[in-house]
Write an enzyme that holds these catalytic residues in place. Structure first.
Site, mmCIF file in Angstrom:
data_model
loop_
_atom_site.group_PDB
_atom_site.id
_atom_site.type_symbol
_atom_site.label_atom_id
_atom_site.label_comp_id
_atom_site.label_asym_id
_atom_site.label_seq_id
_atom_site.Cartn_x
_atom_site.Cartn_y
_atom_site.Cartn_z
ATOM 1 N N ALA A 236 26.455 11.997 45.566
ATOM 2 C CA ALA A 236 27.537 11.892 44.584
ATOM 3 C C ALA A 236 28.838 12.451 45.154
ATOM 4 O O ALA A 236 29.917 11.877 44.946
ATOM 5 C CB ALA A 236 27.143 12.634 43.311
ATOM 6 N N GLU B 267 18.748 13.235 50.990
ATOM 7 C CA GLU B 267 18.320 13.980 49.793
ATOM 8 C C GLU B 267 17.570 13.077 48.815
ATOM 9 O O GLU B 267 17.234 13.499 47.713
ATOM 10 C CB GLU B 267 19.519 14.631 49.086
ATOM 11 C CG GLU B 267 19.940 15.936 49.743
ATOM 12 C CD GLU B 267 21.004 16.713 48.977
ATOM 13 O OE1 GLU B 267 21.526 16.208 47.962
ATOM 14 O OE2 GLU B 267 21.316 17.827 49.408
ATOM 15 N N THR C 292 30.084 17.973 63.421
ATOM 16 C CA THR C 292 31.029 18.855 62.737
ATOM 17 C C THR C 292 30.710 20.301 63.110
ATOM 18 O O THR C 292 29.539 20.683 63.224
ATOM 19 C CB THR C 292 30.967 18.665 61.205
ATOM 20 O OG1 THR C 292 29.633 18.912 60.753
ATOM 21 C CG2 THR C 292 31.362 17.242 60.809
ATOM 22 N N ALA D 103 30.464 21.220 49.962
ATOM 23 C CA ALA D 103 30.956 19.824 49.950
ATOM 24 C C ALA D 103 32.016 19.550 51.018
ATOM 25 O O ALA D 103 32.606 18.457 51.020
ATOM 26 C CB ALA D 103 31.475 19.401 48.572
ATOM 27 N N ASP E 254 30.719 16.651 52.936
ATOM 28 C CA ASP E 254 30.749 15.428 52.117
ATOM 29 C C ASP E 254 32.174 14.886 52.022
ATOM 30 O O ASP E 254 32.397 13.670 52.055
ATOM 31 C CB ASP E 254 30.211 15.720 50.706
ATOM 32 C CG ASP E 254 28.801 16.289 50.737
ATOM 33 O OD1 ASP E 254 28.041 15.938 51.666
ATOM 34 O OD2 ASP E 254 28.463 17.091 49.843
ATOM 35 N N SER F 293 36.513 20.157 44.118
ATOM 36 C CA SER F 293 37.303 20.587 45.286
ATOM 37 C C SER F 293 37.637 19.429 46.231
ATOM 38 O O SER F 293 38.307 19.623 47.241
ATOM 39 C CB SER F 293 36.526 21.651 46.063
ATOM 40 O OG SER F 293 35.404 21.066 46.703
HETATM 41 O O1 RIB Z 1 26.762 19.163 50.354
HETATM 42 C C1 RIB Z 1 26.867 19.989 49.212
HETATM 43 C C2 RIB Z 1 25.836 19.599 48.199
HETATM 44 O O2 RIB Z 1 24.558 19.875 48.748
HETATM 45 C C3 RIB Z 1 25.896 20.370 46.909
HETATM 46 O O3 RIB Z 1 26.756 19.801 45.963
HETATM 47 C C4 RIB Z 1 24.435 20.430 46.494
HETATM 48 O O4 RIB Z 1 24.156 19.725 45.334
HETATM 49 C C5 RIB Z 1 23.639 19.919 47.678
HETATM 50 O O5 RIB Z 1 23.197 18.635 47.501
#
Ligand code: RIB
Length: 322
Positions: free
Chosen positions: A55, A152, A232, A261, A264, A303
Site C-alpha cells: 500500500a 509481504e 539502498t 516507508a 517504499d 509521510s
Molecule cells: O516499509 C514499511 C512498512 O513495512 C510499514 O508500513 C509496515 O506495515 C511494514 O509492512
C-alpha cells in the site's frame, strides 16, 4: 521495450502502474530506545497509521503522478475499511482489493526510537489470503508500465504474478522484502530489483555495507538475470547498477524523525520516473529526494511526499561512478 510501454508514455498520459502487495495497519509506538529482553519500557505515544509495503508503494506511485491499481486483501474490519479508504483518497483503483471474511487485516507493530530508527513485527492476517486471478491480471497489465511487488504476500502468488507480467511484456519492479530466496527461473523476469544492504547480502551472499561492496553485490545480482539493481544504503544514499556499471548516489543530509516507508517512497518515485522515460540515474535521484522528505515526517503513508514537494526539495550531491 514492448509497444504497450511506448504507447503508455508517448500518449503523455500518467503512467499506469499495478501494485500487488500488502496492506497493514501500523501500530506505531514511539520509544526512547528498543527494550531489552525482560525490560518494561515507558513509551512516548501510540498511533494507528495506514501502512504495509504494498500500500505504501502504491501511495508513493500515486503521489508521484502515476495512475495506480492495487491488488491485495484486507479483513472485514475497521482497519481494512480505513486502509481501503486511504488508498481511495489517493485516487488508487481498489477494484482488485479483496475483503476476506475470515482473517483480520494485516498488522504491523512498529517501535520508533528517538533517532528515527524502527523495528517492525508483522502479522500478515488477510495479506496471506491474496490470490491472483491470472486472466484478470493479464488484462490489468495491458498498457501498464510496471508491475510493482514485494514479499509481504504469499510467495507463490507473487511468483505467479511476476511470470504473468513477464509473459505479457510488462516490466517488473521487485522489492524482495522481507527477503526470501528467489527461484532461478524468476530472475530474468525482473526488470528492476530494489534491495537494501541486508536483502542484497541474503540474495547473493556478498556483503553490501559500503557503496563499493554494494556495487559488487549488485553486479552479482545482475548476473542472475536482472537488468537493473538498486542497493539502498539509508543515510548514505543508494548504488545504481546496470549494464553501464555502478554509480553511487549520495543522499542529502537531513534529520530523520522516522525512517518507516522510506524504501517504499523511494520505490514509488523510481517506478514513476522510469515509467515516464527518465534515465535510471535520474529516477534513482528522484527516489532519494522523495525518501529524504519521507524520513522527516512520522508514520508510513502520511509521510510520503507529493511529486511537487519532491521537485522543490534540495538536490542531492552529484553521483559518483564506482
Ligand atoms: O516499509 C514499511 C512498512 O513495512 C510499514 O508500513 C509496515 O506495515 C511494514 O509492512
Amino acid at each position: 521495450m514492448s509497444s504497450t510501454h511506448l504507447s503508455s508514455s508517448s500518449a503523455g498520459e500518467p503512467p499506469r502502474i499495478v501494485v500487488l502487495g500488502s496492506l497493514n495497519m501500523d501500530i506505531v509506538l514511539r520509544v526512547p530506545h528498543a527494550p531489552a529482553a525482560g525490560e518494561t519500557l515507558l513509551g512516548r505515544s501510540v498511533a494507528h497509521i495506514p501502512g504495509g509495503k504494498g500500500a505504501n508503494q502504491a501511495v508513493s506511485c500515486a503521489r508521484e503522478g502515476g495512475r495506480v491499481a492495487m491488488i491485495g486483501c484486507v479483513g472485514n474490519d475497521a482497519h481494512g475499511r480505513a486502509l481501503r479508504e486511504a488508498l481511495t483518497q489517493d485516487g488508487i483503483d481498489t477494484t482488485s482489493l479483496r475483503t476476506d471474511g475470515a482473517e483480520p487485516t494485516g498488522t504491523a507493530l512498529i517501535l520508533v526510537e528517538d533517532g528515527g530508527q524502527n523495528r517492525i513485527v508483522i502479522v500478515p492476517g488477510a495479506n496471506a489470503q491474496v490470490e491472483i486471478d491470472e486472466a484478470a491480471l493479464r488484462q490489468q497489465l495491458q498498457g501498464a508500465a510496471f508491475l510493482v511487488t514485494q514479499f509481504e504476500t504469499p510467495m507463490d502468488q507473487v511468483a505467479g504474478a511476476i511470470s504473468v507480467a513477464h509473459d505479457a511484456g510488462c516490466k517488473v519492479l521487485l522489492n524482495p522484502s522481507p527477503v526470501q530466496p528467489i527461484a532461478e527461473p524468476l530472475w530474468p523476469c525482473i526488470d528492476t530489483l530494489v534491495v537494501n544492504e541486508i536483502e542484497a547480502h541474503a540474495l547473493c551472499g556478498q556483503a553490501a555495507d559500503s557503496p563499493q561492496e554494494a556495487a559488487l553485490a549488485g553486479q552479482a545480482l545482475r548476473a542472475k538475470g536482472v537488468a537493473r539493481v538498486v542497493v539502498t544504503l539509508g543515510a548514505r544514499g543508494a548504488v545504481a547498477i546496470d549494464a553501464d556499471g555502478a554509480r553511487h548516489h549520495p543522499a542529502p543530509k537531513v534529520k530523520a524523525v522516522d525512517t518507516t516507508a522510506a524504501g517504499d517512497t523511494f520505490l514509488g518515485a523510481l517506478a514513476v520516473a522510469l515509467s515516464e522515460g527518465q534515465s535510471f540515474d535520474e529516477a534513482v535521484r528522484l527516489g532519494i529526494r522523495a525518501a529524504a522528505l519521507c524520513i522527516q515526517q512520522p508514520g508510513a503513508q502520511p509521510s510520503i511526499p507529493q511529486r511537487d514537494a519532491v521537485l522543490h526539495s534540495p538536490m542531492p550531491p552529484d553521483w559518483i561512478a564506482l
